[in-house]
Design an enzyme around this catalytic site. Structure first.
Site, PDB file in Angstrom:
ATOM      1  N   ARG A  13     -17.370   8.292  33.660  1.00  0.00           N
ATOM      2  CA  ARG A  13     -16.270   9.234  33.472  1.00  0.00           C
ATOM      3  C   ARG A  13     -14.998   8.668  34.102  1.00  0.00           C
ATOM      4  O   ARG A  13     -15.048   7.985  35.127  1.00  0.00           O
ATOM      5  CB  ARG A  13     -16.586  10.593  34.097  1.00  0.00           C
ATOM      6  N   HIS A  14     -13.867   8.968  33.514  1.00  0.00           N
ATOM      7  CA  HIS A  14     -12.578   8.533  34.053  1.00  0.00           C
ATOM      8  C   HIS A  14     -12.320   9.101  35.441  1.00  0.00           C
ATOM      9  O   HIS A  14     -12.951  10.067  35.877  1.00  0.00           O
ATOM     10  CB  HIS A  14     -11.445   8.952  33.106  1.00  0.00           C
ATOM     11  N   GLY A  15     -11.370   8.509  36.136  1.00  0.00           N
ATOM     12  CA  GLY A  15     -10.949   9.018  37.434  1.00  0.00           C
ATOM     13  C   GLY A  15     -10.230  10.354  37.326  1.00  0.00           C
ATOM     14  O   GLY A  15      -9.900  10.832  36.230  1.00  0.00           O
ATOM     15  N   THR A  17      -7.598  13.443  37.390  1.00  0.00           N
ATOM     16  CA  THR A  17      -6.225  13.725  36.955  1.00  0.00           C
ATOM     17  C   THR A  17      -5.749  15.016  37.614  1.00  0.00           C
ATOM     18  O   THR A  17      -6.544  15.800  38.139  1.00  0.00           O
ATOM     19  CB  THR A  17      -6.141  13.905  35.428  1.00  0.00           C
ATOM     20  N   TRP A  19      -4.776  17.553  36.109  1.00  0.00           N
ATOM     21  CA  TRP A  19      -5.325  18.669  35.348  1.00  0.00           C
ATOM     22  C   TRP A  19      -6.788  18.932  35.708  1.00  0.00           C
ATOM     23  O   TRP A  19      -7.255  20.057  35.567  1.00  0.00           O
ATOM     24  CB  TRP A  19      -5.153  18.434  33.850  1.00  0.00           C
ATOM     25  N   ASN A  20      -7.533  17.922  36.136  1.00  0.00           N
ATOM     26  CA  ASN A  20      -8.865  18.180  36.680  1.00  0.00           C
ATOM     27  C   ASN A  20      -8.762  19.089  37.895  1.00  0.00           C
ATOM     28  O   ASN A  20      -9.536  20.041  38.053  1.00  0.00           O
ATOM     29  CB  ASN A  20      -9.543  16.875  37.112  1.00  0.00           C
ATOM     30  N   ARG A  63      -6.295   8.168  30.607  1.00  0.00           N
ATOM     31  CA  ARG A  63      -7.089   8.388  31.813  1.00  0.00           C
ATOM     32  C   ARG A  63      -8.383   7.574  31.773  1.00  0.00           C
ATOM     33  O   ARG A  63      -8.856   7.106  32.816  1.00  0.00           O
ATOM     34  CB  ARG A  63      -7.360   9.885  32.017  1.00  0.00           C
ATOM     35  N   GLU A  87     -12.378  12.544  24.309  1.00  0.00           N
ATOM     36  CA  GLU A  87     -12.852  13.879  24.656  1.00  0.00           C
ATOM     37  C   GLU A  87     -12.826  14.765  23.408  1.00  0.00           C
ATOM     38  O   GLU A  87     -12.200  14.433  22.387  1.00  0.00           O
ATOM     39  CB  GLU A  87     -11.951  14.465  25.757  1.00  0.00           C
TER      40      GLU A  87
END
Length: 222
Positions: A13-15, A17, A19-20, A63, A87
């Site tokens: 999974r990406h690092g 953000t 928004w996370n 991302r 996504e």
């Protein structure tokens, strides 16, 4: 009968953000890593430097792409972008928090929360369509590297689909497994069948906590 060769897959999974952190649904909106996400990507790259990868693939959303670039810097492999690793397209839900979705789309939110496989928010993919895209993409890339090891840098929703494919978990079943940012998840692919090896490895991040978009109720994170 043709000889079968297993492909080893490192699904990442990406690092993190911004928004996370805000639990805001990213979908296919192109949100960059935050400072912590870039730190996570660097730690991931260092950990992946010892892996004997044949290829490095990533979603073309920044991302994921930027997370993969950190791996590329340590492995020397080019990042091959693939839109199939994006996504889920969430249409009118994108850019909103869970609370905002509930307030603005009260007639739809229950079907989303219940993981209705055929529910389609305006402009979105259904969960069933998304799952099929993810499985087809990962299978296509795995087949191209039979007998080798590849890395796929993608998104929480993509990893969720691969977990379900490897374990036989139904699309409607609530998620009980972690999808941590910059986590390493190991799968095998043999003749079109995924199997699980290990899930949710974040030891390369030491004691730093990984965000799993609290409050999403087990639905698809970005």
């Amino acid at each position: 009968m043709p000889y079968s060769r297993t492909t080893r897959i490192l699904a990442i999974r990406h690092g993190e953000t911004a928004w996370n952190v805000d639990t805001r649904l990213q979908g296919q909106l192109d949100i960059p890593l935050n400072d912590r996400g870039r730190w996570q990507a660097a730690r991931l790259g260092a950990a992946m430097g010892e892996e004997r990868l044949a290829a490095l693939y990533a979603s073309d959303l920044q991302r994921a792409r930027d997370t993969a670039l950190a791996v590329s810097g340590r492995t020397g492999l080019p990042v091959q972008q693939d839109e199939g690793l994006r996504e889920r397209r969430f249409g009118c839900f994108q850019g909103q928090t869970v609370e905002e979705i509930a307030a603005r789309h009260p007639g739809d939110v229950q079907r989303w929360r219940q993981r209705d496989p055929d529910f389609r928010p305006d402009g979105a993919e259904t969960l069933r369509e998304f799952h099929q895209r993810c499985v087809d993409t990962a299978s296509r890339l795995a087949q191209a590297h039979a007998g080798e090891t590849i890395a796929l840098v993608a998104h929480g929703g993509v990893l969720d689909c691969l977990y379900r494919a490897a374990t036989g978990m139904a699309l409607e079943a609530p998620r009980t497994w972690q999808l941590g940012n910059a986590s390493i998840n190991r799968l095998l692919w043999t003749d079109g069948v995924f199997t699980m090896v290990a899930w949710g490895d974040t030891t390369h991040l030491e004691t730093e906590p990984t965000l799993d978009e609290a409050g999403d109720g087990g639905r698809d994170p970005g």
